[in-house]
Design a protein around this motif. Sequence first.
Motif, mmCIF file in Angstrom:
data_model
loop_
_atom_site.group_PDB
_atom_site.id
_atom_site.type_symbol
_atom_site.label_atom_id
_atom_site.label_comp_id
_atom_site.label_asym_id
_atom_site.label_seq_id
_atom_site.Cartn_x
_atom_site.Cartn_y
_atom_site.Cartn_z
ATOM 1 N N THR A 62 2.924 -17.876 -70.593
ATOM 2 C CA THR A 62 2.150 -18.989 -70.045
ATOM 3 C C THR A 62 3.163 -19.953 -69.434
ATOM 4 N N LYS A 78 4.836 -25.544 -61.626
ATOM 5 C CA LYS A 78 3.806 -25.459 -60.588
ATOM 6 C C LYS A 78 4.282 -26.101 -59.289
ATOM 7 N N SER A 85 -0.796 -20.171 -60.520
ATOM 8 C CA SER A 85 -1.878 -20.636 -61.382
ATOM 9 C C SER A 85 -1.711 -20.059 -62.775
ATOM 10 N N GLU A 86 -2.004 -20.872 -63.772
ATOM 11 C CA GLU A 86 -1.906 -20.434 -65.170
ATOM 12 C C GLU A 86 -2.778 -19.208 -65.419
ATOM 13 N N ASN A 87 -3.868 -19.101 -64.681
ATOM 14 C CA ASN A 87 -4.834 -18.023 -64.917
ATOM 15 C C ASN A 87 -4.549 -16.756 -64.122
ATOM 16 N N SER A 88 -3.508 -16.783 -63.297
ATOM 17 C CA SER A 88 -3.243 -15.593 -62.471
ATOM 18 C C SER A 88 -1.761 -15.224 -62.473
#
Length: 420
Positions: A62, A78, A85-88
Motif C-alpha cells: 500500500t 502520489k 492510485s491506492e486502489n490500482s
Amino acid sequence: MTIIIVKKGDSLWEIASKNKVAPSRIIEVNGLESTTLVPGLALYIPNEKAVNRRYLIKSQDTLTRIGSRFGTSAAAIKEANPGISENSLKIGTEISIPSPYKNQLITLGFAFPTSGGVVFETLEQNGDKLSYLAIVAYSFTREGNAYVDEDDLPLIAKCEQTGVTPLLMIRNFQDGDFDADLAGDVLASSVYRANLINSMLTFVREKGYGGVSMDIEFIPPARRSDYVLFLKELKEGLNELILHVNVHAKTADNPDNRIVGGHDYRGIGEAADLVAVMTIDYGYPTGPPEPISPLWWMAEVLRYALLNIPEYKLQSAFPMYGYDWIVPSHETKALSAQNAQNLSIATGAEITFDTSAASPSYSYRRGNSNHVVWFEDIRSISAKYEMIDAYELIGATYWQIGLEFPQNWEFIDNNIWIIK
C-alpha cells in the motif's frame, strides 16, 4: 541532484551563475580539462537536491506501507507519481519515491597492483565510497598453485590506510587472455582444486586480505558443477572472510554455451557471499560500436539473475570507461569515462544520448579515419543506480578505479550510504 545538458551557445559561466555554483566546482566534479563545452555534454551540478528513490510495487503493498518504509507519506508518493492510485497498484510497476533515506550499498572496485598514480589518488579521495577493493594480481598453474604476478603489498597497505577491505582477486589468465583449458584442467581434479584453495588461503593469511574475489571466465560447461563444488570448499576454508564471485552476464542459463555455460548462477549464489554480474562490454573491443552497458540489457540480465541469486548477495558491474572504435575496421581503444568525455570536447563532437540504452555517444574524424565512441556519463550511471535501487540489489562493482570518472564518485557521495 541537477544534471544540465549543454546546448549550443551555452557557456560554463552562464551555467554556473544560473545554478549558483562556482565554475571551478563544475570543472572539478565533471573532470573538465578546460572551460570549453560541446552540445550534448552532461554536467553534474552538485547541490542539496535529493534524488528520488526507485521502487517496484510488490504484492500486499500500500502507499502508506511503502511510505513508512522510505520515511515519507502516501501523499508525497502520489505527488511524485501523477495518476497513481491506492486502489490500482500493479505488481512490478516502478514508482519514484521522495525519501530522506539514502540507498545503502556494498561497493567493490577493481585495481591492478601499483604504488601510486590514479589508483592511490582514487583511494585517498574516495576510499569512503568503497567497501572492498579486489586487487587483480593472481593467477594459477595447471596444477592449481596460485601465484602473484606483481607486487600487491603497497596497494594492500593503501587499502588499510584508507579504510577499504582488500580482496585477493584470482583469474585464469595466461599469456594476456583468459584460458578456458587452464580453468577446466584444475576444476576437473580434486587434487588440483585443493592445491588452488590451499595456496590462495596461504596468500590471504600471509598478506592480510579480507577474502577472495574469483574471476574465472570461459569455464568449460562440463566443469560447471565442479566450479560450484570448488567455491563451496573455498568458502569453508575462508570461514568468516568474504567470498566474492564475478559471473558472466546472461539472460538464460544456456548450460552448454562455451562462454557462459560454466557459470551456474543458482549454485554460485548458494556458495558465495557476494556475486557480481558483469553487466559490461555489451559493446566490446573489435566488435561493432555499441553501448558499453545499455540499460535495457542490464535490466534483462538482472531480472534473470534475480531468479537464481538473492538480491542481498547480488551486485551489478558498472563500467568506468568507454570505447573508441575506428569504423569500419572496428579497431578499438579503451579510455576512461573522463577521457572519453573530454575527447568529445577536444574534437568538437556533439554528444547524443540513446534513451533506451541510457548511454551517450559521439562520432568524429581524425585523419582518414572515422571514429565512434560510446561511454558512460552522469546520466547513464545515475540510471544504473536507480535500477539497482528498484531491484533492491546489495551493490555495485567498478571496473576499474584506475580509470577516472569523477561524476560517479560525486554521485555516490551525495546519494549513497556505503556499507563497510
